[in-house]
Design a protein around this motif. Structure first.
Motif, PDB file in Angstrom:
ATOM      1  N   GLY A 107       0.983  -1.414   0.007  1.00 49.43           N
ATOM      2  CA  GLY A 107      -0.037   0.019   0.011  1.00 49.43           C
ATOM      3  C   GLY A 107       0.729   1.229   0.003  1.00 49.43           C
ATOM      4  O   GLY A 107       2.025   1.068  -0.335  1.00 49.43           O
ATOM      5  N   SER A 108       0.479   2.216   0.524  1.00 53.88           N
ATOM      6  CA  SER A 108       1.165   3.482   0.540  1.00 53.88           C
ATOM      7  C   SER A 108       2.382   3.338   1.336  1.00 53.88           C
ATOM      8  O   SER A 108       2.416   2.926   2.616  1.00 53.88           O
ATOM      9  CB  SER A 108       0.277   4.750   1.218  1.00 53.88           C
ATOM     10  N   PHE A 109       3.386   3.825   0.864  1.00 55.12           N
ATOM     11  CA  PHE A 109       5.044   3.698   1.517  1.00 55.12           C
ATOM     12  C   PHE A 109       4.819   4.676   2.950  1.00 55.12           C
ATOM     13  O   PHE A 109       5.404   4.556   3.872  1.00 55.12           O
ATOM     14  CB  PHE A 109       5.828   3.856   0.699  1.00 55.12           C
ATOM     15  N   THR A 110       4.120   5.819   2.458  1.00 51.62           N
ATOM     16  CA  THR A 110       4.359   6.886   3.269  1.00 51.62           C
ATOM     17  C   THR A 110       3.674   6.410   4.590  1.00 51.62           C
ATOM     18  O   THR A 110       4.024   6.785   5.843  1.00 51.62           O
ATOM     19  CB  THR A 110       3.356   8.235   2.792  1.00 51.62           C
ATOM     20  N   LYS A 111       2.295   5.816   4.263  1.00 52.47           N
ATOM     21  CA  LYS A 111       1.506   5.474   5.560  1.00 52.47           C
ATOM     22  C   LYS A 111       2.330   4.595   6.578  1.00 52.47           C
ATOM     23  O   LYS A 111       2.215   4.457   7.669  1.00 52.47           O
ATOM     24  CB  LYS A 111       0.092   4.672   5.022  1.00 52.47           C
ATOM     25  N   LEU A 162      -1.815   9.985  -4.586  1.00 56.60           N
ATOM     26  CA  LEU A 162      -1.915   8.886  -5.593  1.00 56.60           C
ATOM     27  C   LEU A 162      -3.118   7.610  -4.832  1.00 56.60           C
ATOM     28  O   LEU A 162      -3.793   7.301  -5.576  1.00 56.60           O
ATOM     29  CB  LEU A 162      -0.685   8.056  -5.666  1.00 56.60           C
ATOM     30  N   PHE A 163      -2.691   7.491  -3.664  1.00 54.36           N
ATOM     31  CA  PHE A 163      -3.805   6.561  -2.837  1.00 54.36           C
ATOM     32  C   PHE A 163      -5.190   7.088  -2.436  1.00 54.36           C
ATOM     33  O   PHE A 163      -5.957   6.165  -2.173  1.00 54.36           O
ATOM     34  CB  PHE A 163      -3.056   5.815  -1.669  1.00 54.36           C
ATOM     35  N   SER A 164      -5.383   8.423  -2.620  1.00 51.40           N
ATOM     36  CA  SER A 164      -6.621   8.781  -2.234  1.00 51.40           C
ATOM     37  C   SER A 164      -7.499   8.968  -3.651  1.00 51.40           C
ATOM     38  O   SER A 164      -8.699   9.341  -3.719  1.00 51.40           O
ATOM     39  CB  SER A 164      -6.720  10.349  -1.842  1.00 51.40           C
ATOM     40  N   ILE A 170      10.656  16.186 -12.444  1.00 49.87           N
ATOM     41  CA  ILE A 170      11.147  14.957 -11.543  1.00 49.87           C
ATOM     42  C   ILE A 170      11.358  15.700 -10.170  1.00 49.87           C
ATOM     43  O   ILE A 170      11.596  16.853  -9.966  1.00 49.87           O
ATOM     44  CB  ILE A 170      12.658  14.606 -12.143  1.00 49.87           C
ATOM     45  N   ARG A 171      10.727  14.779  -9.103  1.00 46.26           N
ATOM     46  CA  ARG A 171      10.701  15.111  -7.906  1.00 46.26           C
ATOM     47  C   ARG A 171      11.581  14.371  -7.136  1.00 46.26           C
ATOM     48  O   ARG A 171      11.430  12.887  -7.104  1.00 46.26           O
ATOM     49  CB  ARG A 171       9.262  15.241  -7.741  1.00 46.26           C
ATOM     50  N   GLU A 172      12.510  14.769  -6.422  1.00 44.20           N
ATOM     51  CA  GLU A 172      13.471  13.996  -5.620  1.00 44.20           C
ATOM     52  C   GLU A 172      13.168  14.595  -3.998  1.00 44.20           C
ATOM     53  O   GLU A 172      13.243  15.700  -3.823  1.00 44.20           O
ATOM     54  CB  GLU A 172      14.923  14.041  -5.796  1.00 44.20           C
ATOM     55  N   CYS A 183      10.315   5.734  -7.322  1.00 43.72           N
ATOM     56  CA  CYS A 183      11.424   4.694  -6.743  1.00 43.72           C
ATOM     57  C   CYS A 183      11.810   5.333  -5.655  1.00 43.72           C
ATOM     58  O   CYS A 183      12.006   6.385  -5.446  1.00 43.72           O
ATOM     59  CB  CYS A 183      12.661   5.222  -7.906  1.00 43.72           C
ATOM     60  N   GLU A 184      11.843   4.296  -4.820  1.00 41.14           N
ATOM     61  CA  GLU A 184      12.042   4.420  -3.371  1.00 41.14           C
ATOM     62  C   GLU A 184      13.490   3.907  -2.932  1.00 41.14           C
ATOM     63  O   GLU A 184      13.482   2.736  -3.109  1.00 41.14           O
ATOM     64  CB  GLU A 184      10.892   4.081  -2.415  1.00 41.14           C
ATOM     65  N   PHE A 185      14.624   4.778  -2.430  1.00 38.05           N
ATOM     66  CA  PHE A 185      15.491   4.055  -2.060  1.00 38.05           C
ATOM     67  C   PHE A 185      15.888   3.911  -0.679  1.00 38.05           C
ATOM     68  O   PHE A 185      15.832   4.837   0.202  1.00 38.05           O
ATOM     69  CB  PHE A 185      16.879   4.966  -2.670  1.00 38.05           C
ATOM     70  N   PRO A 204       3.099  14.549   0.950  1.00 39.74           N
ATOM     71  CA  PRO A 204       3.689  13.272   0.360  1.00 39.74           C
ATOM     72  C   PRO A 204       2.653  12.845  -0.922  1.00 39.74           C
ATOM     73  O   PRO A 204       1.292  13.103  -1.047  1.00 39.74           O
ATOM     74  CB  PRO A 204       3.164  12.187   1.323  1.00 39.74           C
ATOM     75  N   LEU A 205       3.289  12.811  -1.866  1.00 40.91           N
ATOM     76  CA  LEU A 205       2.905  12.281  -2.936  1.00 40.91           C
ATOM     77  C   LEU A 205       1.854  10.984  -2.991  1.00 40.91           C
ATOM     78  O   LEU A 205       0.679  10.813  -3.550  1.00 40.91           O
ATOM     79  CB  LEU A 205       3.957  11.624  -4.040  1.00 40.91           C
ATOM     80  N   GLY A 206       2.246  10.338  -2.145  1.00 41.94           N
ATOM     81  CA  GLY A 206       1.329   9.039  -1.934  1.00 41.94           C
ATOM     82  C   GLY A 206      -0.042   9.342  -1.304  1.00 41.94           C
ATOM     83  O   GLY A 206      -1.136   8.671  -1.729  1.00 41.94           O
ATOM     84  N   ALA A 207      -0.040  10.290  -0.507  1.00 48.64           N
ATOM     85  CA  ALA A 207      -1.621  10.827  -0.117  1.00 48.64           C
ATOM     86  C   ALA A 207      -2.367  11.183  -1.308  1.00 48.64           C
ATOM     87  O   ALA A 207      -3.696  10.899  -1.226  1.00 48.64           O
ATOM     88  CB  ALA A 207      -1.410  11.940   0.840  1.00 48.64           C
TER      89      ALA A 207
HETATM   90  C1  LIG Z   1       4.150   6.588  -3.683  1.00 44.37           C
HETATM   91  C2  LIG Z   1       4.100   7.273  -2.361  1.00 44.37           C
HETATM   92  O1  LIG Z   1       4.590   8.245  -2.024  1.00 44.37           O
HETATM   93  C3  LIG Z   1       5.637   8.603  -1.209  1.00 44.37           C
HETATM   94  C4  LIG Z   1       6.024  10.071  -1.388  1.00 44.37           C
HETATM   95  C5  LIG Z   1       6.759  10.465  -2.125  1.00 44.37           C
HETATM   96  C6  LIG Z   1       7.029  12.028  -2.388  1.00 44.37           C
HETATM   97  O2  LIG Z   1       6.398  12.569  -1.820  1.00 44.37           O
HETATM   98  O3  LIG Z   1       7.406  12.537  -3.240  1.00 44.37           O
HETATM   99  C7  LIG Z   1       7.771   9.747  -2.923  1.00 44.37           C
HETATM  100  C8  LIG Z   1       7.725   8.397  -2.676  1.00 44.37           C
HETATM  101  C9  LIG Z   1       7.038   7.601  -1.815  1.00 44.37           C
HETATM  102  O4  LIG Z   1       7.430   6.627  -0.868  1.00 44.37           O
HETATM  103  C10 LIG Z   1       3.818   6.450  -1.288  1.00 44.37           C
HETATM  104  O5  LIG Z   1       3.283   6.652  -0.194  1.00 44.37           O
HETATM  105  O6  LIG Z   1       3.459   5.204  -1.562  1.00 44.37           O
END
Ligand SMILES: C=C(O[C@@H]1C=C(C(=O)O)C=C[C@H]1O)C(=O)O
Length: 188
Positions: free
Chosen positions: A45-49, A132-134, A89-91, A174-176, A127-130
Motif C-alpha cells: 500500500g502507501s509507503f508513506t503510511k 496517489l492513494f486517495s 522530476i521530484r526528489e 522509485c524509493e531508495f 507526500p505524493l502517496g497521499a
Molecule cells: C508513492 C508514495 O509516496 C511517497 C511520497 C513521495 C513524495 O512525496 O515524493 C515519494 C515516494 C513515496 O514513498 C507512497 O506513499 O507510497
C-alpha cells in the motif's frame, strides 16, 4: 531543475541502480534483499503510511529538488516515453523522527500533468502517496527491486519502484531505502 538549499548529509544521494522485475530475481544477485530490508521492499500500500506507522514522533517530506529535467534513458524506456523528453522530476527525503529513512525519485511524464494531474506540480512537502492513494484514477503496477551500486559511504544499497497508471499514462516512483530505516538501532 530547481535544487532546494537543503542541508543534506554528504553522500546522501541516489546511486546508479540495477532494476529487477522481481524480488526473487534480485535475490539471486544479492541475498541482502531477504535480510532486514525485506519487509520494506514488499510494502504494497502507501509507503508513506507504512513509514508514518513506524514513527514515534514526526514524519516529514523534504524536497531535495524538483523541476523539468530529462529522465535517464532507462527510465524513459520503462515509462515508454521518447528519449530526451523532459518530465517533471521530484526528489525527496522521507524522514522519520528527524532522520532520513528513504530517498525517493519520481518521474512524472508531461502526459500526466494535464487536467487534475496539474496538482502534481505543486505538491511541495505534501507526500505524493497521499494524492496517489486517495484517487481511484491511479492504479499501481508490480513492484520492482533495485540493487544499487553505491559510490559514496552514505548511499543506499536497496531500492524498489513501480509505475502508477492513470488511463494511458503512467508515472514512476522509485524509493531508495537507507539503512537507518531497516537496520536494528543500537541504544547508546
Ligand atoms: C508513492 C508514495 O509516496 C511517497 C511520497 C513521495 C513524495 O512525496 O515524493 C515519494 C515516494 C513515496 O514513498 C507512497 O506513499 O507510497
Amino acid at each position: 531543475m530547481l535544487s532546494k538549499d537543503f542541508d543534506t548529509a554528504p553522500g546522501l544521494t541516489i546511486p546508479p541502480t540495477h532494476w529487477y522485475r522481481s524480488l526473487a530475481a534480485a535475490g539471486l544477485q544479492n541475498p541482502d534483499v531477504h535480510g532486514p530490508a525485506l519487509h520494506w521492499l514488499q510494502v504494497e500500500g502507501s509507503f508513506t503510511k507504512a513509514l508514518q506507522k513506524k514513527c514515534r514522533s514526526s514524519f516529514q517530506v523534504n524536497v531535495i529538488r524538483e523541476g523539468f529535467a530529462e529522465p535517464s534513458d532507462e527510465e524513459a524506456r520503462r515509462l515508454s516515453i521518447p528519449r530526451r523528453q523532459k518530465a517533471w522530476i521530484r526528489e525527496v527525503q522521507l524522514c522519520g523522527d528527524g532522520q532520513p529513512w528513504v530517498l525517493a525519485r519520481t518521474i512524472i511524464p508531461v502526459s500526466c500533468l494535464e487536467g487534475r494531474g496539474r496538482r502534481l506540480l505543486n505538491l511541495g512537502n505534501k507526500p505524493l502517496g497521499a494524492y496517489l492513494f486517495s484517487s481511484p484514477d491511479w492504479v499501481r503496477g508490480p513492484l520492482e527491486t533495485g540493487l544499487c551500486q553505491p559510490e559514496l559511504p552514505n548511499q543506499p544499497q536497496l531500492a524498489r519502484r513501480s509505475l502508477f497508471h492513470c488511463g494511458q499514462t503512467a508515472l514512476m516512483v522509485c524509493e531508495f531505502l537507507l539503512p537507518a530505516l531497516y537496520q536494528p538501532q543500537h541504544p547508546l
